[in-house]
Design a protein around this motif. Structure first.
Motif, PDB file in Angstrom:
ATOM      1  N   ASP A   1      42.431  44.602  39.072  1.00  0.00           N
ATOM      2  CA  ASP A   1      42.267  43.181  39.395  1.00  0.00           C
ATOM      3  C   ASP A   1      41.014  42.610  38.740  1.00  0.00           C
ATOM      4  O   ASP A   1      41.023  41.499  38.210  1.00  0.00           O
ATOM      5  CB  ASP A   1      42.185  43.008  40.916  1.00  0.00           C
ATOM      6  CG  ASP A   1      41.914  41.571  41.334  1.00  0.00           C
ATOM      7  OD1 ASP A   1      42.815  40.727  41.180  1.00  0.00           O
ATOM      8  OD2 ASP A   1      40.786  41.291  41.806  1.00  0.00           O
ATOM      9  N   LEU A   2      39.933  43.389  38.754  1.00  0.00           N
ATOM     10  CA  LEU A   2      38.676  42.934  38.163  1.00  0.00           C
ATOM     11  C   LEU A   2      38.825  42.679  36.666  1.00  0.00           C
ATOM     12  O   LEU A   2      38.245  41.738  36.117  1.00  0.00           O
ATOM     13  CB  LEU A   2      37.583  43.970  38.426  1.00  0.00           C
ATOM     14  CG  LEU A   2      36.138  43.569  38.117  1.00  0.00           C
ATOM     15  CD1 LEU A   2      35.701  42.428  39.027  1.00  0.00           C
ATOM     16  CD2 LEU A   2      35.208  44.764  38.292  1.00  0.00           C
ATOM     17  N   ALA A   3      39.610  43.501  36.010  1.00  0.00           N
ATOM     18  CA  ALA A   3      39.778  43.388  34.559  1.00  0.00           C
ATOM     19  C   ALA A   3      40.473  42.101  34.144  1.00  0.00           C
ATOM     20  O   ALA A   3      40.380  41.688  32.980  1.00  0.00           O
ATOM     21  CB  ALA A   3      40.566  44.592  34.040  1.00  0.00           C
ATOM     22  N   GLN A   4      41.157  41.432  35.059  1.00  0.00           N
ATOM     23  CA  GLN A   4      41.900  40.225  34.719  1.00  0.00           C
ATOM     24  C   GLN A   4      41.047  38.968  34.743  1.00  0.00           C
ATOM     25  O   GLN A   4      41.512  37.898  34.346  1.00  0.00           O
ATOM     26  CB  GLN A   4      43.090  40.068  35.669  1.00  0.00           C
ATOM     27  CG  GLN A   4      44.102  41.201  35.560  1.00  0.00           C
ATOM     28  CD  GLN A   4      45.301  41.001  36.460  1.00  0.00           C
ATOM     29  OE1 GLN A   4      45.844  39.903  36.544  1.00  0.00           O
ATOM     30  NE2 GLN A   4      45.724  42.056  37.130  1.00  0.00           N
ATOM     31  N   HIS A   5      39.798  39.088  35.203  1.00  0.00           N
ATOM     32  CA  HIS A   5      38.906  37.927  35.234  1.00  0.00           C
ATOM     33  C   HIS A   5      38.219  37.773  33.875  1.00  0.00           C
ATOM     34  O   HIS A   5      37.719  38.754  33.318  1.00  0.00           O
ATOM     35  CB  HIS A   5      37.867  38.074  36.346  1.00  0.00           C
ATOM     36  CG  HIS A   5      38.451  38.053  37.719  1.00  0.00           C
ATOM     37  ND1 HIS A   5      38.736  36.887  38.388  1.00  0.00           N
ATOM     38  CD2 HIS A   5      38.834  39.066  38.551  1.00  0.00           C
ATOM     39  CE1 HIS A   5      39.243  37.175  39.582  1.00  0.00           C
ATOM     40  NE2 HIS A   5      39.322  38.485  39.696  1.00  0.00           N
TER      41      HIS A   5
END
Length: 362
Positions: free
Chosen positions: A158-162
């Motif tokens: 999820d963090l990588a999508q920011h």
């Protein structure tokens, strides 16, 4: 010559001398033999341990040393041991983890997959140093154990999508140990600036706490108290101690409770008088004395009338039961048939610190 190293030993199940009377020729435990090396039977525990011993053999070869010659670990060639420990990806000698690849290669691939945005095919700049730190960690097996937990996998993906990683973004995510660890990595490797985490936690908590104030007028006062009575002092500290963090939370919590108490009694802070304060303290626990700092601040700010007396909270000042009554009460608890051992212990602990004004147990 470097000293051979191996991972920490794992506990073994008890051996079975009936099923395997010969046992292992390396550890001499009564375990099933899974292979024969150097004309000696090797159990499963020793087989796994041998794949993890690394160093430099007497012949100069550096890598996995599964054999033993002259009581020293030896390489596959010197000990004539056939063992597949050659990674298909990097070619290094190491215990293979998956698909013929070593733990470090599998860890690196897993990190790249999780920290790469699937929509763009790129890793945001802030996550690049974190990825490198995880890939090069001393014990890749520990990294795999951590990263393959479902909640860690989901968090990193999820963090990588920011598009941008910042403290503000992390503050908006649900708090967790995984978040704290990743934030620490980001700070440690310069991707995010250093900050006082206790101060940041207090600021986030304070915003939520203010919503508990019933009347908007009082909510505004609490917000001002937090800003000028609490945060102003905390922000000039080099690092907020945990004690200050906890006391500041308790002070604001008691202040909020007092404001809501005034509202239920049809009064405002501007109308506060000594009778209100006496009633507030008489109706509740001694911790209500923590309101003294809030009242002192409101008086200086001309919000309340000066001269309101607050009995301050003091630890360890509660009167005890007389010794005879305390022994009698404890004796009744000890012989009370309806109490479980745990409840009986809890009751005894309460009795040794109970106030004289509280009734004794029936």
């Amino acid at each position: 010559m470097t000293t051979p190293t191996s991972p920490m030993a794992r506990p073994c199940h008890p051996g079975d001398p009936v099923r395997w009377p010969e046992g292992c020729d390396r550890c001499y435990g009564r375990y099933e033999v899974v292979t024969v090396w150097q004309s000696r039977g090797i159990c499963g525990y020793c087989y796994q341990a041998a794949k993890r011993i690394t160093g430099i053999c007497a012949c100069g070869h550096e890598g996995v040393l599964p054999g033993i010659i002259d009581n020293r670990p030896a390489c596959r060639t010197c000990s004539n041991i056939k063992l597949n420990v050659d990674c298909k990806s990097c070619g290094a000698e190491a215990e293979l983890y998956s698909g013929g690849r070593c733990q470090r290669c599998v860890l690196a691939d897993t990190i790249d997959r999780l920290l790469t945005n699937p929509d763009t095919g790129h890793m945001v700049p802030e996550l690049v140093p974190v990825a490198e730190a995880l890939k090069t960690m001393k014990r890749p097996n520990s990294g795999l154990t951590w990263i393959r937990q479902p909640h860690v996998d989901a968090f990193l993906a999820d963090l990588a999508q920011h598009p941008v990683i910042s403290h503000r973004l992390l503050d908006e995510l649900p708090p967790s140990r995984t978040l704290d660890f990743v934030r620490g990595l980001l700070v440690e490797h310069g991707a995010l600036p250093r900050r006082d985490e206790r101060l940041a936690r207090y600021e986030r908590w304070a915003l939520t706490a203010q919503a508990r104030v019933v009347v908007p007028e009082h909510r505004d006062v609490i917000a001002r108290f937090i800003r000028w009575g609490m945060l102003r002092r905390m922000r000039i500290m080099e690092s907020v101690p945990n004690g200050t963090f906890l006391r500041s939370k308790q002070t604001v919590t008691v202040g909020i409770d007092f404001c809501n108490w005034l509202t239920t009694h049809g009064a405002t802070l501007a109308e506060l008088n000594q009778s209100h304060m006496d009633a507030w303290q008489a109706e509740g626990p001694t911790t209500r004395g923590f309101v003294s700092r809030f009242i002192s601040w409101t008086a200086k700010a001309k919000i309340t009338t000066e001269g309101i007396t607050v009995i301050p909270h003091r630890r360890g000042t509660s009167p005890r039961l007389p010794a005879a009554e305390q022994r009698e009460a404890i004796d009744r608890v000890v012989h009370h048939d309806d109490f479980s051992p745990r409840d009986r212990l809890a009751a005894i602990l309460i009795l040794v610190s109970v106030r004289t004004s509280r009734p004794s147990l029936p």
